[in-house]
Write a protein that holds these residues in place. Structure first.
Motif, short mmCIF file in Angstrom:
data_model
loop_
_atom_site.label_atom_id
_atom_site.label_comp_id
_atom_site.label_asym_id
_atom_site.label_seq_id
_atom_site.Cartn_x
_atom_site.Cartn_y
_atom_site.Cartn_z
N GLY A 133 0.83 -1.21 0.00
CA GLY A 133 0.00 0.00 0.00
C GLY A 133 0.86 1.25 0.00
N LEU A 183 2.51 1.60 -3.38
CA LEU A 183 1.52 1.97 -4.39
C LEU A 183 1.21 3.47 -4.29
CD1 LEU A 183 -0.34 0.78 -6.60
CD2 LEU A 183 -2.13 0.60 -4.87
N THR A 208 -8.34 -4.89 2.03
CA THR A 208 -7.54 -4.55 0.85
C THR A 208 -8.31 -3.65 -0.10
OG1 THR A 208 -6.39 -6.66 1.03
CG2 THR A 208 -6.29 -5.55 -1.10
N LEU A 258 -7.44 0.13 -1.33
CA LEU A 258 -7.30 0.45 -2.74
C LEU A 258 -8.19 1.63 -3.13
CD1 LEU A 258 -7.01 -3.04 -4.49
CD2 LEU A 258 -5.31 -1.22 -4.45
#
Lengths: 233, 115
Positions: free
Chosen positions: A41, A44, B3, B7
């Motif tokens: 994460g 990213l 998750t 995202l």
């Protein structure tokens, strides 16, 4: 051969940004892991958000459990100074083709500074601008990787290295002054900048100063035009 | 946080950041030659550079609250900045100016030196 030379030149130009982005990116990585963001994460975020202050804000919002609307509004507010960067690069990025989306995506404070100063003597072409942008983000991502991996156990005492970014801004200001040889934009910036430091809270400081400067420049443009129009009845 | 939630969160941050960068190019694509835009393109970068310098040095407030104030890293900031300016006016070698100033700053901060 020529291409290699161009990459070499680009890495020398971005060296000061590297000294700033590696520790700053590392700080982000450490912070992200600390609040419980997984490694993928954090990396990213450095890949697809790519904004110094913006990512620190994102970590804080994530830790505070902020809602998505709140996150969007806060990010827009914090980064709205980029609006003005785009304004002054409209012509510059014309004809950049497939590179243009990335040039726009990678428009951080530091990249903007390099792109607007190093075009001077010989116009910086789009391919070279692309290399500068790519290398700057590479330093940022590498810094994040380092932060995520080594955490706080850096052997090298790097305290104070982030001054490299301040030094870069000073050098670029001197170079801009040498090129332009006009005091007006610097006087406006001094007035709005110091005014913002004295009057505004830290998080609105840059936007306030840059917004006010743009406004004064617009008024100045209008003022310069009026006499000429008055001459032609 | 799952998750998917993470995202979505990252996507919102990335979208909002990119929006501020791309908006002028989308909204004013046909105005690139407009005299007003050219005026901004000429004068905004030097002004922004100056503002970024002021922003980076904002911790140095010698007269905060109406009395003499020396923040812990105030003096090193200003001395290192003067080093950068001096080096750059002298040799006009960007890397030398930046390395010299940063080295001076790191030395002052790490050795805890203030006048």
């Amino acid at each position: 051969m020529q291409k290699r030379h161009a990459w070499h030149e680009a890495s020398v130009t971005t060296l000061p940004v590297m000294f700033g982005y590696l520790p700053l990116g590392a700080a982000f990585g450490i912070l992200a892991i600390e609040v419980g963001i997984p490694v993928w994460g954090a990396l990213l975020m450095s890949l697809v958000i790519y904004a110094g202050a913006g990512q620190f804000l994102a970590v804080a919002l994530l830790a505070a459990g902020a809602g998505l609307v709140e996150v969007a509004v806060a990010t827009l507010m914090l980064n709205s100074r980029h609006l003005f960067y785009g304004l002054s690069l409209l012509k510059r990025f014309q004809g950049a083709g497939w590179r243009k989306p990335y040039l726009i995506f990678a428009l951080t404070d530091e990249t903007y500074s390099l792109l607007t100063t190093h075009g001077g003597e010989r116009e910086l072409n789009h391919a070279q601008a692309f290399r500068l942008c790519l290398l700057n983000q590479l330093w940022w991502v590498l810094g994040s990787v380092a932060g995520v991996l080594i955490g706080t156990t850096l052997e090298f005492d790097s305290r104070g290295i982030e001054f490299a970014l301040t030094a870069l801004f000073i050098v670029l200001t001197l170079e801009q002054a040498r090129r332009l040889r006009q005091w007006l934009p610097f006087a406006i910036a001094l007035a709005t900048g110091i005014g913002a430091v004295l009057l505004l809270p830290d998080r609105h400081l840059l936007l306030g100063a840059i917004g006010a400067t743009t406004l004064v420049l617009l008024i100045d443009h209008r003022r310069r035009q009026t006499p000429r129009e008055a001459l032609t009845p | 946080m799952s998750t998917v939630e993470l995202l979505v969160f990252i996507a919102v941050c990335a979208g909002a950041t990119f929006a501020t960068r791309v908006l002028p190019f989308v909204a004013l694509a046909r105005q690139a030659e407009h005299p007003l835009i050219l005026h901004l393109g000429r004068y905004l970068p030097p002004a922004v550079m100056m503002i970024l310098v002021i922003y980076a040095l904002r911790d140095f407030r010698p007269l905060a609250d109406g009395r003499l104030n020396v923040a812990p890293d105030g003096w090193p900031l200003i001395l290192a900045s003067l080093t950068v300016v001096g080096l750059h006016l002298w040799r006009r070698h960007a890397l030398l100016s930046i390395a010299g100033g940063t080295g001076a700053y790191m030395a002052m901060v790490q050795l805890g030196w203030t006048p």
